[in-house]
Design an enzyme around this catalytic site. Structure first.
Site: not given
Length: 853
Positions: A262-263, A265, A267, A309, A688, A692
């Site tokens: 959890v830490a 990844i 998020e 075009d 996190n 971060d």
């Protein structure tokens, strides 16, 4: 023509004249699809595990983040599902049909196969059909063919397999009658019309995922695997350290591993990418590029092929006089001298034998005629004043069969008939020529020069009109028989010229490793001439007509497309096949367009770019980006923005992963050394969410650089996690982890586990804040101006520093964040070790990449 009963039976047999909409996904289905991402699934599992561990805060935060991302993705998708609705609005609301020998005005959806429809100037064509009567009919088919000039229609049958723009005896649903009148028999309605075929193509065209979307998916899977391997190793180490194996030991080890996952990844990654892309859209909007789909911002940075075009994008979409041929010499528009009698007479004649007007900047009339009066305005002659001075007495309107127009005027010196028209028609009616203000008999040599000049103009992609006149002895009505024994006055050549900035934009495009390709419904000669002027075309062999690829297989077309830079007279099917062929060769393709005929290719392309001024709603709805200035140069600016944004996102990811890797290494080292866990769960949550996210977002907003346009487009399949990138993450994470463990060991030896955790937490937090400056570029930025050029990063650093110092210094926060008071010496060690990350990592960058100077 039909009777009412036959019409009713045909409606039962063929259905109504309307476009059929395919089945769409509901908003709920689209919302749920946002959770199919592999990294999101891992996060959901981690959040559930966190909840079971009692870490409710982490679980709640993770669920909030992924839900916000899902909502953003759903909104973006729903906005894109508008194409068919806009196609439906092209249908004419009513149509005039002949039934039971009477004319009725009926809703266009009731028009059926076999109906005889009457068209007049100002009408929209309600269904496809074949002309059965025609009186000087001109139809604007630009939304289907891309050709800027109205198509002249006739009863002459077009050759089998002729491009849509050359099918002069047919009319097509959604086009607009600009001149004349006609009657036609309906042969195609609803989904069987050319517009209906385009609707089918839009359904079948696959919207491409941008390289960033593909990369983030790939990145998420690889990252999850790496983290799971690390967690598995730590779990094994924990069991090994216990010295025995039972349910409790396994449960403790498993829950510790999940907590670390959890830490580890990041998020906030998806949210950070979304925020950075959103800021990118704001910047691009100021530069005339409106982004409809967030991922298109980055996708533009990967583009290696731009299919554009011609009309309005590379050109001004405004017919302009380029040359005169008068007095047996070619005179460019900037050298025209109205003091010369013949040049002045040619200018006046072009304005008098002319039905267009320009009042208050509003042009009304055929584009070729407005070009003539606009030239007169440049020389100080206003159309209405000139026509008031030399009044029109009689006229023979333009006729598409005879290709001439004549008007009679009182020129003060006497009455004269002025005639303009196609060179090949008017040249056969000449008996005299005016040169140097003198009239003499025309010779075969004169005629040969006129034909050679007409050919020269045509090869340059110019549209040419010939002018002649005849003096009249009295004021009398004129007829087509009078259009003979004319005196040649001159030729006027015109074209829709390139935009001033197109040439530079194409050169920048090529320098950046991007191949520009022109795809247009216009004629090959005209398209090639423009392409050569602006640098797209090097050799005539690189220009072809769409019919050339008709019989090619997809494999043959893949081999063919690299040799071609200009495609003319193309159909919607051709466009989509060309785009697919480039994609199958591994290229990221951007496609520009403004017409309904462009919509399928815009949707098929990796990045569809629609014109905001001239573009139809259909093309805008199918596109990822809309240009508010219809300018090719704006696409190149967007590519530069896209490349910069991708580089910035990559720096953000590098910041997050190297910091997380440092934390994992610290935990792994402590575990292997049989030391206490370096961080409490609240420490990891604080890092996190606060220290971060802000620097990562700030790195995504780094000032843009022109240097990115000197690089080649990155390969389509290139992952974010390249070998170099992973090495950078590993080295930088190792330095951060090392400094953190040094702080941990100093604290542990001084006063046990709590002080060790406090010093490790403070060092990791501050070290990651400092590391934000390391991630600004691959090369070192210390001691350069670039170090201080991002105020967002400086602000994020200051705020993060304030928060971590507050946690370490304010005693009331100590219990909440599981820290203890540090004395000045210990605080100095934390600051010193955190700052040491900067020179060490900058030195490593210098050794790997060299100086930034």
């Amino acid at each position: 023509m039909l009777t009412s009963e036959q019409a009713r039976k045909n409606q039962e047999k063929y259905g109504f004249n309307e476009l059929v909409e395919g089945k769409k996904k509901t908003p709920v289905q689209i919302f749920l699809e946002q959770f199919k991402d592999f990294l999101v699934i891992i996060l959901i599992i981690a959040a559930i595990a966190s909840g079971f561990l009692g870490d409710i805060e982490s679980a709640v935060v993770i669920f909030i983040v992924i839900t916000i991302n899902a909502i953003l993705g759903t909104v973006q998708t729903l906005k894109a599902e508008q194409s068919l609705n806009s196609l439906k609005t092209l249908s004419a609301p009513t149509a005039k049909v002949i039934r039971d020998n009477n004319m009725y005005e009926i809703p266009s959806r009731e028009v059926t196969i076999g109906d005889r429809v009457i068209l007049e100037a100002g009408d929209y064509v309600p269904a496809d059909g074949t002309l059965i009567e025609c009186a000087s009919l001109k139809v604007d088919e630009s939304m289907l063919t891309g050709e800027s000039l109205a198509a002249e229609k006739s009863l002459e049958e077009a050759p089998a397999g002729a491009p849509l723009g050359d099918q002069t005896n047919k009319v097509f649903s959604g086009s607009f009658v600009t001149y004349g009148r006609a009657g036609y028999e309906v042969t195609g309605i609803g989904m069987d019309t050319e517009v209906g075929k385009i609707a089918t193509l839009i359904h079948s065209a696959q919207e491409k995922r941008t390289p960033l979307q593909v990369n983030l998916d790939d990145f998420g899977k690889k990252l999850s695997i790496v983290i799971l391997i690390f967690c598995g190793i730590l779990m094994g180490v924990s069991i090994y350290k216990a010295g025995h194996f039972d349910k409790n030991v396994f449960a403790d080890a498993f829950l510790f591993a999940v907590a670390l996952a959890v830490a580890a990844i990041p998020e906030a990654l998806s949210s950070i990418v979304t925020i950075v892309l959103s800021f990118g859209t704001q910047k691009m909007a100021k530069e005339n590029a409106i982004i409809r789909k967030l991922q298109a911002v980055e996708g533009l940075g990967s583009v290696s092929i731009i299919c554009s075009d011609k009309t309005g994008t590379l050109t001004q979409n405004k017919m302009t006089v380029e040359d005169y041929y008068v007095d047996n010499q070619r005179v460019t528009v900037d050298k025209i001298d109205i003091k010369q009698p013949d040049q002045k007479f040619l200018l006046h004649s072009s304005m008098l034998c002319n039905d267009s007007t320009n009042v208050g900047g509003k042009e009304i009339g055929d584009p070729t005629e407005t070009a003539l009066i606009n030239l007169g305005s440049n020389f100080g002659y206003e159309t209405l004043e000139l026509r008031q001075k030399y009044k029109r007495v009689y006229e023979i309107p333009f006729d598409s069969d005879r290709k001439l127009m004549s008007t009679t005027h009182d020129l003060k010196e006497g009455y004269a008939m002025l005639t303009k028209g196609a060179v090949d028609v008017l040249i056969n009616r000449l008996t005299k020529i005016k040169i140097n203000n003198e009239v003499r008999e025309i010779t075969s040599e004169d005629l040969k020069k006129i034909e050679e000049m007409n050919r020269e103009f045509s090869e340059d992609g110019l549209r040419v009109l010939a002018f002649g006149y005849k003096e009249l002895t009295e004021k009398k009505p004129i007829s087509v028989e009078d259009e003979a024994d004319l005196t040649f006055l001159g030729l006027i050549a015109m074209m829709d010229p390139p935009r001033g900035e197109s040439k530079d934009a194409v050169a920048e495009c090529i320098a950046a490793g991007i191949k520009p390709v022109m795809i247009t419904g216009d004629h090959k000669i005209t398209a090639a001439a423009i392409a050569k002027r602006i640098g797209i075309l090097k050799d005539k062999s690189e220009a072809v007509e769409g019919a050339v690829i008709e019989s090619m297989s997809d494999e043959e077309l893949q081999e063919f497309v690299p040799k071609i830079s200009v495609y003319a007279r193309v159909s919607p099917e051709h466009k989509i096949r060309i785009v697919r062929a480039w994609q199958d060769r591994g290229n990221i393709v951007a496609m520009t367009g403004d017409g309904v005929n462009d919509a399928p290719a815009l949707k098929q392309a990796d990045i569809g770019v629609a014109m905001g001024i001239t573009g139809t709603e259909v093309s805008k709805d199918a596109a990822s980006m809309i240009l508010t200035d219809d300018n090719f140069a704006t696409i190149i600016k967007a590519v530069k923005n896209g490349r910069n944004i991708y580089a910035n996102i990559k720096h953000s990811i590098q910041f997050l992963l190297s910091g997380n890797f440092g934390a994992i290494l610290a935990v792994l080292a402590a575990s292997l050394a049989s030391l206490p866990v370096p961080f409490a769960p609240v420490h990891l949550l604080f890092i996190n969410l606060l220290t971060d996210s802000l620097p990562a977002i700030a790195l995504g907003l780094e000032p843009h650089s022109n240097e990115v346009m000197k690089e080649k487009p990155r390969p389509k399949g290139e992952s974010i996690l390249t070998g170099n990138f992973l090495l950078s993450i590993g080295l930088e994470g190792f330095v951060i982890g090392l400094m953190t463990m040094v702080a941990f060991m100093i604290g542990y030896k001084t006063d046990g586990a709590l002080l060790a955790q406090t010093m490790a937490f403070g060092t990791l937090c501050m070290g990651r804040l400092v590391h934000g400056f390391n991630c600004k570029a691959n090369k070192p930025v210390i001691f350069t101006k670039r170090f201080f050029d991002n105020w967002y990063l400086i602000g994020a650093f200051a705020l993060g520093l304030l928060l971590i110092v507050a946690v370490l210094v304010i005693s009331d926060l100590h219990n909440m964040f599981k820290v203890q008071t540090l004395n000045l010496s210990q605080l100095g060690i934390v600051f010193g070790l955190a700052l040491l990350n900067l020179p060490i990592i900058q030195l490593l960058k210098r050794l790997r990449y060299g100086s930034n100077n």
